[in-house]
Write an enzyme that holds these catalytic residues in place. Structure first.
Site, mmCIF file in Angstrom:
data_model
loop_
_atom_site.group_PDB
_atom_site.id
_atom_site.type_symbol
_atom_site.label_atom_id
_atom_site.label_comp_id
_atom_site.label_asym_id
_atom_site.label_seq_id
_atom_site.Cartn_x
_atom_site.Cartn_y
_atom_site.Cartn_z
ATOM 1 N N TYR A 11 0.830 -1.224 0.000
ATOM 2 C CA TYR A 11 0.000 0.000 0.000
ATOM 3 C C TYR A 11 0.863 1.271 0.000
ATOM 4 O O TYR A 11 0.931 1.997 -0.998
ATOM 5 C CB TYR A 11 -0.926 -0.072 1.211
ATOM 6 C CG TYR A 11 -1.752 1.160 1.510
ATOM 7 C CD1 TYR A 11 -2.289 1.953 0.498
ATOM 8 C CD2 TYR A 11 -2.025 1.503 2.838
ATOM 9 C CE1 TYR A 11 -3.071 3.060 0.808
ATOM 10 C CE2 TYR A 11 -2.811 2.595 3.153
ATOM 11 C CZ TYR A 11 -3.328 3.379 2.139
ATOM 12 O OH TYR A 11 -4.092 4.468 2.446
ATOM 13 N N ASP A 31 10.088 -6.623 -4.075
ATOM 14 C CA ASP A 31 8.972 -7.107 -3.247
ATOM 15 C C ASP A 31 8.873 -8.616 -3.438
ATOM 16 O O ASP A 31 9.011 -9.109 -4.558
ATOM 17 C CB ASP A 31 7.668 -6.428 -3.689
ATOM 18 C CG ASP A 31 6.604 -6.454 -2.610
ATOM 19 O OD1 ASP A 31 6.173 -5.362 -2.178
ATOM 20 O OD2 ASP A 31 6.194 -7.558 -2.194
ATOM 21 N N LEU A 33 6.138 -10.216 -2.764
ATOM 22 C CA LEU A 33 4.698 -10.431 -3.012
ATOM 23 C C LEU A 33 4.048 -11.298 -1.937
ATOM 24 O O LEU A 33 3.020 -11.921 -2.182
ATOM 25 C CB LEU A 33 4.453 -11.010 -4.418
ATOM 26 C CG LEU A 33 4.940 -10.129 -5.582
ATOM 27 C CD1 LEU A 33 4.561 -10.768 -6.924
ATOM 28 C CD2 LEU A 33 4.337 -8.715 -5.510
ATOM 29 N N TYR A 138 5.035 -5.875 16.959
ATOM 30 C CA TYR A 138 5.209 -5.107 15.727
ATOM 31 C C TYR A 138 5.930 -3.784 16.019
ATOM 32 O O TYR A 138 6.958 -3.464 15.411
ATOM 33 C CB TYR A 138 3.828 -4.863 15.088
ATOM 34 C CG TYR A 138 3.831 -3.794 14.031
ATOM 35 C CD1 TYR A 138 4.523 -3.990 12.835
ATOM 36 C CD2 TYR A 138 3.157 -2.590 14.230
ATOM 37 C CE1 TYR A 138 4.540 -3.002 11.863
ATOM 38 C CE2 TYR A 138 3.167 -1.603 13.261
ATOM 39 C CZ TYR A 138 3.860 -1.809 12.081
ATOM 40 O OH TYR A 138 3.892 -0.829 11.124
#
Ligand code: UDP
Length: 320
Positions: A11, A31, A33, A138
């Site tokens: 995003y 990336d 993915l 996180y």
């Protein structure tokens, strides 16, 4: 500049990659993915699909001016259930990236940090001087990476900037939020408008806030991307800077739901549920430092503007 964007199929990464290309930079997206989407990589970027630690060495050996590091695991709940995935996927991977940057003398790093590094701060707008006491794994992993960048700046001369995002929302044209596991308020509310869920649950209405629901600082993803460009341009060799990025205005969960009703024209039924563990009542950023030092000026600060861009993006995804 020649730039590497890790996580550029996600995003925030895809929106930033798009803004960098729009500004004339030469961008390589890396990336794996695991959560991103190949079709989210903006036109004009070179796309390298692969595990960051495997592909980054050869890429940086080519001569790169800077890295924007978005690739990360970012689900709070999962980070508590499976911390190994977060220490490995976020911290170990980032340390390998830092080492590759050192080896290949890459001068600038802009890092996607988070307001979760502050945990549950006292009320009032949050500056970069607020104590960092993350309340989940996180946030702890992102804070550990911030510390690593700081020492690489001091010892090895890296120009590092950590940007601590508050609640990122909205979309930048065709680039927006598409998580397989969706936990964020605005996309969840929009799913109700599409009939993908029956109602939205409000996590508590007895908080000490103006309408009893939690208040958050929603920042438009395009404004966020602009801050990355400025951070990149202003990175100072040997220094690590930290900036909070938010709108400076808080909106309550009920205000968000009402905005979604206005924009979509859908009734969006809501029910009140238990408080979610670890949710602070109110999180609002002070972005004064980013404004002063970087000259950053968020321009899309209205809730209706943020929601309507997210809605346009969601409609596109549904072929409407
Ligand atoms: N929230 C809610 N219902 C949901 C999802 C979120 O009431 O289904 C609330 C959540 O308690 C928080 C706000 O919406 O106060 C924003 O949550 P989100 O998960 O989007 O971001 P966070 O602030 O946790 O990073």
């Amino acid at each position: 500049m020649k730039l590497v964007v890790t996580g550029g199929a996600g995003y925030v990464g895809s929106v930033c990659a798009a803004r960098l290309v729009e500004s004339g930079h030469d961008v390589v997206v890396v990336d794996d993915l695991s959560t991103g989407h190949a079709d989210a990589v903006p036109d004009g970027c070179t796309f390298v699909e692969g595990e960051l630690t495997e592909v980054v060495g050869p890429l940086l050996a080519d001569g790169v001016d800077g890295v924007l590091h978005f690739a990360a695991k970012s689900l709070v709940g999962e980070s508590m259930e499976d911390p190994h995935k977060y220490w490995q996927g976020n911290v170990v991977t980032s340390l390998r990236l830092l080492e590759a940057m050192r080896e290949h003398r890459v001068a600038r790093l802009v890092f996607s940090s988070t307001a979760a590094t502050y945990g549950e701060p006292d009320s009032g707008s949050i500056t970069e001087n607020a104590p960092t006491r993350p309340s989940n794994t996180y946030g702890a992993t992102k804070l550990a990476i911030d510390h690593a960048i700081a020492s690489y700046a001091t010892a090895y001369g890296l120009g590092g900037v950590s940007l601590r995002y508050f609640n990122v929302a909205g979309a930048h044209g065709p680039f927006g939020e598409r998580h397989t596991t969706e936990t964020h308020l605005i996309p969840l509310v929009l799913q109700v408008a599409f009939g993908q869920r029956e109602h939205i649950r409000i996590f508590g209405e007895d908080w000490p806030t103006r309408d009893g629901t939690c208040v958050r600082d929603y920042i438009h993803v395009t404004d966020l991307a602009d801050a990355h460009l400025l951070a990149l341009e202003n990175a100072v060799p040997g220094a690590h800077r930290v900036y909070n990025l938010g709108n400076g205005t808080g909106f309550s969960v009920r205000e968000v739901i009402d905005a979604c009703r206005r924009i979509t024209g859908h009734a969006i039924p809501a029910s009140v549920a238990q408080r979610r563990p670890g949710d602070p009542a109110e999180l609002v950023a002070s972005s004064a430092a980013a404004r002063t030092d970087l000259g950053w000026q968020p321009r899309r600060t209205g809730l209706d503007e943020i929601v309507s861009d997210a809605w346009e993006f969601a409609r596109r995804q549904h072929g409407q």
